[in-house]
Write an enzyme that holds these catalytic residues in place. Structure first.
Site, PDB file in Angstrom:
ATOM      1  N   LYS A 142       9.847  -8.694   5.293  1.00 19.01           N
ATOM      2  CA  LYS A 142      10.780  -9.380   6.195  1.00 19.01           C
ATOM      3  C   LYS A 142      11.505 -10.457   5.405  1.00 19.01           C
ATOM      4  O   LYS A 142      10.954 -11.012   4.447  1.00 19.01           O
ATOM      5  CB  LYS A 142      10.007 -10.039   7.356  1.00 19.01           C
ATOM      6  CG  LYS A 142      10.861 -10.309   8.576  1.00 19.01           C
ATOM      7  CD  LYS A 142      11.071  -9.059   9.401  1.00 19.01           C
ATOM      8  CE  LYS A 142      11.983  -9.262  10.572  1.00 19.01           C
ATOM      9  NZ  LYS A 142      12.011  -8.065  11.439  1.00 19.01           N
ATOM     10  N   HIS A 159       0.851  -1.207   0.000  1.00 20.61           N
ATOM     11  CA  HIS A 159       0.000   0.000   0.000  1.00 20.61           C
ATOM     12  C   HIS A 159       0.878   1.245   0.000  1.00 20.61           C
ATOM     13  O   HIS A 159       0.428   2.328  -0.361  1.00 20.61           O
ATOM     14  CB  HIS A 159      -0.967   0.001   1.183  1.00 20.61           C
ATOM     15  CG  HIS A 159      -0.311   0.280   2.507  1.00 20.61           C
ATOM     16  ND1 HIS A 159       0.494  -0.636   3.136  1.00 20.61           N
ATOM     17  CD2 HIS A 159      -0.311   1.374   3.287  1.00 20.61           C
ATOM     18  CE1 HIS A 159       0.942  -0.106   4.258  1.00 20.61           C
ATOM     19  NE2 HIS A 159       0.484   1.115   4.374  1.00 20.61           N
TER      20      HIS A 159
END
Ligand code: NAD
Length: 472
Positions: free
Chosen positions: A107, A66
């Site tokens: 991650k 986003h």
């Protein structure tokens, strides 16, 4: 976790769902926010020093785009698995949203115990991992920007930026492909102490809120508050330092070898030197040794800062924890059961999700520095000092009084890189604390600050999606 059915990612989803009930967003939008957008699971061969070829298992997860780029550390650990990397990536989305760092969550993980490999083997693994990310467009200053995490540090980040830059010749912003680099390789000053300082700024703001202090039967402000710190590593040491410097009394510090208590306060620097000389924090002059290191967690104090490991406060010891404020400096120091017990007792648990976001905040500043190609303070330091000198000289002339040397140097001082990084971090942590508190205090049904933090994150990410026109 010994329970093979346990899913860290599912437990993050559970916390998300608990908070989502306090928002008004469409169910489909909430599903999109929770989902991991891209998961790259890879295997690659590396020849070891003894001539063997080992197949390395590694991951990079981009939880949300986003905002671009994605951001999140890379950990080297035996425990790495896809579920864990997905959970940690999603937590990064929420953490960044809360501290207004305009990144999506990401991650990475390599399933190795770094202690079992030589520096040369680790370099080959790190460089090959980076090359795999480049091949699949999973790294880049505008795509996905890793950082250090468990088992990695400046050295690995320097290997990553070097590999990336050599595979992308001429890419002017290559230094922004990773953060946590050494200062000589485009890193930023102020990163080392960032998480501990962020913990301090966040808790100081909570202590400056009269309505919260009244609820806890405490005076406003940090001065005179008693603090217990678990862990004298990077985060614990710096948290203790900033609390002490602000006038708090650090009465106890715990390490894995034991814990000490000193009613009139421990100087963390002296304790650090004592540990270096004797090999232990125990027998520190003027302090009492506690029977067990976990006893420190149960001492009478205003603020407890667990800054070592996860799950240290659990259903068993939580009923004996007396601290009024629990500052989650470590990741996940409280089990969900402990969280409920402490909340029911009326303690305020300041959640890890934003309280230890100093590292990612300063990583954002490092990335901005890399994109602007100029050290913070370079353009304005001298100008500010010249202007301040002029103003002070005029004031001294008009008043016929002179300012003392110490005050003079404070007034004249133009900002260095570290001053600007600290001030940006202070602004970030103060605003984040106020936003979360506003949500918590404005809705009596929200049970705790952690849920309020999630509500804040969900609202921000959802707003961002709707503003992109994806969910009009
Ligand atoms: P660190 O390794 O520098 O420090 C951890 C310290 O805890 C060590 O000194 C270790 O000896 C001590 N310790 C180990 N077992 C203990 C025990 N049983 N009792 C008391 N102390 C014990 O690590 P760190 O970077 O300070 O990170 C600490 C926590 O903060 C971790 O949960 C980490 O995920 C989290 N965190 C760190 C950062 C960062 O920027 N370093 C950012 C966000 C979160």
């Amino acid at each position: 976790m010994s329970n093979t059915n346990y899913s860290f990612f599912k437990s993050v989803e559970t916390s998300f769902d608990k908070a989502a009930k306090f928002t008004k967003w469409d169910k489909g939008l909430l599903e999109q926010i929770k989902a991991c957008n891209s998961i790259y699971s890879m295997r690659f061969p590396v020849r070891m020093d003894d001539g063997r070829i080992e197949v390395i298992e590694a991951y990079r997860v981009q939880h949300s785009q986003h905002k671009s780029p994605c951001k999140g550390g890379i950990r080297f650990s035996d425990e790495v698995n896809q579920d864990e990397v997905m959970a940690l990536a999603s937590l990064m989305t929420y953490k960044c949203a809360i501290v207004n760092v305009p990144f999506g969550g990401g991650k990475g993980g390599i399933k190795i115990n770094p202690k079992k490999y030589s520096a040369y083997e680790l370099e080959k693994i790190t460089r090959r991992y980076t090359a795999e990310l480049v091949k699949k467009n999973f790294i880049g200053p505008g795509i996905d920007v890793p950082a250090p995490d468990y088992g990695t540090g400046e050295r690995e980040m320097a290997w990553i930026v070097d590999t990336y830059a050599s595979l992308k010749p001429g890419e002017i912003d290559a230094a922004g492909c990773v953060t946590g680099k050494p200062v000589t390789q485009g890193g930023v000053r102020g990163r080392k102490e960032a998480t501990g300082l962020g913990v301090f700024y966040g808790i100081r703001e909570v202590c400056n809120m009269p309505e919260i202090m009244k609820k806890l039967d405490l005076k406003t402000g940090i001065e005179g508050k008693t603090v217990v710190v678990q862990g004298l590593g990077n985060v614990g040491y710096h948290s203790a330092k900033f609390f002490r410097e602000a006038g708090a009394i650090v009465t106890s510090i715990a390490e894995y070898e034991g814990a000490i208590y000193k009613a009139d306060g421990i100087n963390e620097e002296e304790l650090f030197l004592h540990r270096k000389t004797t090999g232990s924090i125990l027998n520190f002059p003027g302090a009492t040794n506690l029977a067990k290191n976990t006893d420190a967690l149960e001492l009478e104090c205003d603020i407890l800062v667990p800054a070592a490991l996860e799950n240290v406060i659990n259903g068993e010891n939580a009923p004996r924890v007396k601290a009024k404020i629990i500052a989650e400096a470590a990741n996940g120091p409280l089990t969900p059961e402990a969280d409920e017990i402490l909340t029911a007792k009326g303690s305020v648990v300041v959640p890890d999700m934003y309280l230890n976001a100093g590292g990612v905040t300063v990583s954002y500043f490092e990335w901005l520095k890399n994109l602007s190609h100029v050290r913070y303070g370079r353009m304005e330091k001298r100008f500010t000092e010249n202007l301040n000198t002029h103003i002070l000289t005029q004031m001294e002339k008009l008043t016929e009084k002179t300012v003392g040397d110490k005050e003079r140097s404070k007034i004249l001082h133009g900002p260095d890189e570290v001053d600007l990084v600290h001030s940006g971090l202070e602004e970030t942590m103060v605003s984040a604390t106020r936003e979360i508190m506003d949500i918590w205090l404005s809705n009596p049904d929200i049970p705790d600050m952690r849920t309020a933090a999630y509500v804040n994150a969900i609202n921000k990410v959802a707003t961002s999606y709707t503003e992109l026109g994806i969910f009009p």
